[in-house]
Design a protein around this motif. Structure first.
Motif, PDB file in Angstrom:
ATOM      1  N   VAL A  33       0.834  -1.203   0.000  1.00 44.52           N
ATOM      2  CA  VAL A  33       0.000   0.000   0.000  1.00 44.52           C
ATOM      3  C   VAL A  33       0.871   1.256   0.000  1.00 44.52           C
ATOM      4  CG1 VAL A  33      -1.719   1.294   1.324  1.00 44.52           C
ATOM      5  CG2 VAL A  33      -1.931  -1.181   1.093  1.00 44.52           C
ATOM      6  N   VAL A  34       1.939   1.234   0.777  1.00 41.79           N
ATOM      7  CA  VAL A  34       2.859   2.377   0.812  1.00 41.79           C
ATOM      8  C   VAL A  34       3.522   2.567  -0.546  1.00 41.79           C
ATOM      9  CG1 VAL A  34       5.012   3.223   1.818  1.00 41.79           C
ATOM     10  CG2 VAL A  34       3.243   2.268   3.289  1.00 41.79           C
ATOM     11  N   LEU A  35       3.947   1.485  -1.182  1.00 48.95           N
ATOM     12  CA  LEU A  35       4.558   1.580  -2.508  1.00 48.95           C
ATOM     13  C   LEU A  35       3.573   2.145  -3.521  1.00 48.95           C
ATOM     14  CD1 LEU A  35       6.951   1.000  -4.393  1.00 48.95           C
ATOM     15  CD2 LEU A  35       5.945  -1.270  -4.758  1.00 48.95           C
ATOM     16  N   PHE A  36       2.330   1.661  -3.484  1.00 51.35           N
ATOM     17  CA  PHE A  36       1.303   2.175  -4.387  1.00 51.35           C
ATOM     18  C   PHE A  36       1.086   3.668  -4.171  1.00 51.35           C
ATOM     19  CE2 PHE A  36      -3.159   3.177  -5.331  1.00 51.35           C
ATOM     20  CZ  PHE A  36      -3.223   2.778  -6.660  1.00 51.35           C
ATOM     21  N   GLY A  37       0.979   4.085  -2.918  1.00 48.46           N
ATOM     22  CA  GLY A  37       0.774   5.504  -2.610  1.00 48.46           C
ATOM     23  C   GLY A  37       1.957   6.360  -3.033  1.00 48.46           C
ATOM     24  N   LEU A  38       3.154   5.860  -2.837  1.00 49.25           N
ATOM     25  CA  LEU A  38       4.350   6.604  -3.222  1.00 49.25           C
ATOM     26  C   LEU A  38       4.435   6.788  -4.735  1.00 49.25           C
ATOM     27  CD1 LEU A  38       6.917   7.893  -2.045  1.00 49.25           C
ATOM     28  CD2 LEU A  38       8.057   5.690  -2.418  1.00 49.25           C
ATOM     29  N   VAL A  39       4.181   5.716  -5.475  1.00 47.96           N
ATOM     30  CA  VAL A  39       4.192   5.829  -6.945  1.00 47.96           C
ATOM     31  C   VAL A  39       3.078   6.743  -7.411  1.00 47.96           C
ATOM     32  CG1 VAL A  39       3.893   4.539  -9.107  1.00 47.96           C
ATOM     33  CG2 VAL A  39       5.331   3.611  -7.283  1.00 47.96           C
ATOM     34  N   TRP A  47       0.348   5.491 -13.541  1.00 51.18           N
ATOM     35  CA  TRP A  47       1.579   4.730 -13.334  1.00 51.18           C
ATOM     36  C   TRP A  47       1.445   3.775 -12.158  1.00 51.18           C
ATOM     37  CZ3 TRP A  47       4.911   4.138 -16.986  1.00 51.18           C
ATOM     38  CH2 TRP A  47       5.072   5.130 -17.933  1.00 51.18           C
ATOM     39  N   ALA A  48       0.723   4.177 -11.134  1.00 51.03           N
ATOM     40  CA  ALA A  48       0.519   3.300  -9.983  1.00 51.03           C
ATOM     41  C   ALA A  48      -0.293   2.069 -10.379  1.00 51.03           C
ATOM     42  CB  ALA A  48      -0.170   4.062  -8.854  1.00 51.03           C
ATOM     43  N   ILE A  49      -1.342   2.277 -11.157  1.00 46.71           N
ATOM     44  CA  ILE A  49      -2.140   1.147 -11.645  1.00 46.71           C
ATOM     45  C   ILE A  49      -1.298   0.260 -12.552  1.00 46.71           C
ATOM     46  CG2 ILE A  49      -4.113   0.529 -13.114  1.00 46.71           C
ATOM     47  CD1 ILE A  49      -4.896   1.413 -10.316  1.00 46.71           C
ATOM     48  N   ALA A  50      -0.487   0.870 -13.417  1.00 51.98           N
ATOM     49  CA  ALA A  50       0.385   0.086 -14.296  1.00 51.98           C
ATOM     50  C   ALA A  50       1.353  -0.764 -13.478  1.00 51.98           C
ATOM     51  CB  ALA A  50       1.150   1.020 -15.238  1.00 51.98           C
ATOM     52  N   LEU A  51       1.876  -0.213 -12.390  1.00 48.11           N
ATOM     53  CA  LEU A  51       2.774  -0.969 -11.523  1.00 48.11           C
ATOM     54  C   LEU A  51       2.056  -2.160 -10.902  1.00 48.11           C
ATOM     55  CD1 LEU A  51       5.521  -1.236 -10.029  1.00 48.11           C
ATOM     56  CD2 LEU A  51       4.508   0.180  -8.231  1.00 48.11           C
ATOM     57  N   VAL A  52       0.837  -1.952 -10.435  1.00 48.62           N
ATOM     58  CA  VAL A  52       0.065  -3.052  -9.842  1.00 48.62           C
ATOM     59  C   VAL A  52      -0.175  -4.145 -10.874  1.00 48.62           C
ATOM     60  CG1 VAL A  52      -2.187  -3.688  -8.895  1.00 48.62           C
ATOM     61  CG2 VAL A  52      -1.013  -1.653  -8.065  1.00 48.62           C
ATOM     62  N   VAL A  53      -0.560  -3.756 -12.086  1.00 46.88           N
ATOM     63  CA  VAL A  53      -0.814  -4.737 -13.145  1.00 46.88           C
ATOM     64  C   VAL A  53       0.457  -5.513 -13.477  1.00 46.88           C
ATOM     65  CG1 VAL A  53      -1.415  -4.982 -15.588  1.00 46.88           C
ATOM     66  CG2 VAL A  53      -2.779  -3.502 -14.119  1.00 46.88           C
ATOM     67  N   LEU A  54       1.575  -4.818 -13.587  1.00 47.37           N
ATOM     68  CA  LEU A  54       2.835  -5.494 -13.889  1.00 47.37           C
ATOM     69  C   LEU A  54       3.258  -6.445 -12.767  1.00 47.37           C
ATOM     70  CD1 LEU A  54       4.910  -2.640 -15.538  1.00 47.37           C
ATOM     71  CD2 LEU A  54       3.946  -4.655 -16.638  1.00 47.37           C
TER      72      LEU A  54
END
Length: 66
Positions: A33-39, A47-54
């Motif tokens: 959650v912290v990584l998602f919020g930071l991105v 970009w945060a959604i793209a990171l989650v998908v990847l």
């Protein structure tokens, strides 16, 4: 890898653990959650959604969690 499969007993045990102590589950997922919020803050929501998908694709292909 025969030892990597998640059977019904282990899945049920995991769900029961989360129900009994949701604080432990929250602590376990807090780095994600912290990584998602930071991105999201640094690069934007897309970009945060793209990171989650990847990451989800990498976990499916790799067959394990990081």
């Amino acid at each position: 890898m025969p030892g990597k499969k998640l059977d019904r007993v282990r899945a049920k045990s995991a769900v029961e653990t989360v129900r009994e102590s949701p604080v432990i589950a929250a602590i376990a997922i807090s780095p994600a959650v912290v990584l998602f919020g930071l991105v999201w803050w640094l690069a934007g929501f897309g970009w945060a959604i793209a990171l989650v998908v990847l990451l989800v694709i990498a976990m499916i292909i790799g067959g394990k969690f990081f």
